[in-house]
Every structure is written in structure tokens, then in C-alpha cells.
Design a protein around this motif. Sequence first.
Motif, mmCIF file in Angstrom:
data_model
loop_
_atom_site.group_PDB
_atom_site.id
_atom_site.type_symbol
_atom_site.label_atom_id
_atom_site.label_comp_id
_atom_site.label_asym_id
_atom_site.label_seq_id
_atom_site.Cartn_x
_atom_site.Cartn_y
_atom_site.Cartn_z
ATOM 1 N N THR A 12 7.921 -5.818 -4.781
ATOM 2 C CA THR A 12 7.094 -6.333 -3.638
ATOM 3 C C THR A 12 7.374 -5.171 -2.352
ATOM 4 O O THR A 12 8.203 -4.226 -2.308
ATOM 5 C CB THR A 12 8.025 -7.586 -2.999
ATOM 6 O OG1 THR A 12 9.398 -7.093 -2.577
ATOM 7 C CG2 THR A 12 8.145 -8.734 -3.904
ATOM 8 N N GLY A 13 6.445 -5.417 -1.650
ATOM 9 C CA GLY A 13 6.066 -4.513 -0.476
ATOM 10 C C GLY A 13 4.553 -4.453 -0.319
ATOM 11 O O GLY A 13 3.837 -5.649 -0.151
ATOM 12 N N SER A 14 4.154 -3.339 0.470
ATOM 13 C CA SER A 14 2.864 -3.201 0.948
ATOM 14 C C SER A 14 2.214 -1.791 0.693
ATOM 15 O O SER A 14 3.128 -0.717 1.048
ATOM 16 C CB SER A 14 2.647 -3.482 2.320
ATOM 17 O OG SER A 14 1.194 -3.318 2.713
ATOM 18 N N HIS A 16 -0.031 -0.514 1.964
ATOM 19 C CA HIS A 16 -0.982 -0.198 3.107
ATOM 20 C C HIS A 16 -0.923 1.152 3.794
ATOM 21 O O HIS A 16 -1.959 1.786 3.942
ATOM 22 C CB HIS A 16 -0.584 -1.160 4.406
ATOM 23 C CG HIS A 16 -1.375 -0.988 5.524
ATOM 24 N ND1 HIS A 16 -2.584 -1.469 5.697
ATOM 25 C CD2 HIS A 16 -1.128 -0.342 6.957
ATOM 26 C CE1 HIS A 16 -3.184 -1.302 6.899
ATOM 27 N NE2 HIS A 16 -2.098 -0.508 7.713
ATOM 28 N N ASP A 17 0.053 1.885 3.480
ATOM 29 C CA ASP A 17 -0.002 3.437 3.575
ATOM 30 C C ASP A 17 0.907 4.126 2.691
ATOM 31 O O ASP A 17 1.500 3.244 1.748
ATOM 32 C CB ASP A 17 0.422 3.720 5.045
ATOM 33 C CG ASP A 17 2.203 3.354 5.326
ATOM 34 O OD1 ASP A 17 2.899 3.581 4.360
ATOM 35 O OD2 ASP A 17 2.202 2.921 6.337
ATOM 36 N N ALA A 18 0.857 5.400 2.477
ATOM 37 C CA ALA A 18 1.440 6.099 1.411
ATOM 38 C C ALA A 18 2.980 6.106 1.306
ATOM 39 O O ALA A 18 3.805 6.587 0.489
ATOM 40 C CB ALA A 18 1.010 7.594 1.535
ATOM 41 N N SER A 19 3.733 5.433 2.384
ATOM 42 C CA SER A 19 5.076 5.448 2.412
ATOM 43 C C SER A 19 5.451 4.142 2.016
ATOM 44 O O SER A 19 6.729 3.788 1.804
ATOM 45 C CB SER A 19 5.645 5.620 3.961
ATOM 46 O OG SER A 19 5.355 4.403 4.387
ATOM 47 N N TYR A 20 4.954 3.383 0.983
ATOM 48 C CA TYR A 20 5.313 2.274 0.187
ATOM 49 C C TYR A 20 6.574 2.586 -0.579
ATOM 50 O O TYR A 20 6.684 3.642 -0.930
ATOM 51 C CB TYR A 20 4.229 1.500 -0.433
ATOM 52 C CG TYR A 20 3.668 2.619 -1.645
ATOM 53 C CD1 TYR A 20 4.180 2.211 -3.176
ATOM 54 C CD2 TYR A 20 2.623 3.282 -1.485
ATOM 55 C CE1 TYR A 20 3.867 3.001 -3.873
ATOM 56 C CE2 TYR A 20 2.397 4.145 -2.664
ATOM 57 C CZ TYR A 20 2.786 4.002 -4.135
ATOM 58 O OH TYR A 20 2.666 4.436 -4.867
#
Length: 148
Positions: A12-14, A16-20
Motif C-alpha cells: 500500500t502507498g502512493s 504520486h512521486d518517486a519516493s514511494y
Amino acid sequence: MAHHYPLTLSWTGSTHDASYSRNATVTTPGKHPLAVSSAAEYAGDAGRWNPEDLLGSALATCHMLTFLALCAKAKVDVVGYEDHAEAVLDTVDKVTRITQVHLRPAIRVPRGTSMAKVVELFEKAHKYCFVANSVTCEVVMEPRVVEV
């Protein structure tokens, strides 16, 4: 007869940016969860198992278990086995893949055991190892047989 080994990979996460987060969990009925991630070189958690670790350990474990079964059948006593295996990830022809898995076990046997027979069974195990038969990378086998 086919055998099935189901597992669940959960993340699970996002993105949305490269630091997922690259962290996930593998579960299978009746076993402890396994914390996985990508390798640290790919922004993963170095404290978790990564796919490269898992492939190398699967091959090394399968080879060891096949070898021990062959030794038991041949009545060759093995009293210890410690493998310092290594999976090699490389880019060849613009494709990144595991190109080799090195198996470097120290195989402990009682004095008087035929070293040649142990090495023969170790090499024969490669032919019967389920995981070795499932991969296309080179498997480099460098056993060291030690009398105890």
C-alpha cells in the motif's frame, strides 16, 4: 501431477512521486510473513529481502535439498553444508537480469568419504533441482568438500 504454492503479495502507498515505498509483505497460509522490498540500489529497504536475494536463496536452497536427497539415497553421509551463494544482477544487451548464481558450499563429510563421489552428487543435483531447471541464468558451482 502439478503442485501449487499460493502466496499473497501486499503493498500500500502512493506512487504520486518517486519516493514511494518499495516495501511489501509476502504471506502464504501457515507461514510467517516475509518483509520484502527492492534492493537498496533501487531505492528499497536494505533490511528486507529483495527479489534478487530471493531468487539466489531459492536456487541455493533447492540445490542443497536435492543434493542431500541424492546423498541419502547413495548412502553418502553429509554432516554439514554452508553455502555462500551469490546472485549476480547485470545488464547484457540492454536487458537487466540475474545472469549468474554462484553456489560455493563448504560440504562437511566424515573422514574417509569419497570426495569424488560427493562432488559427483553435487553436480548431479543440478540436473534434478526444480529451481535450477526453471531459470535461464548460468549456475556456477564451486563446492569445497571438507573432511571432519
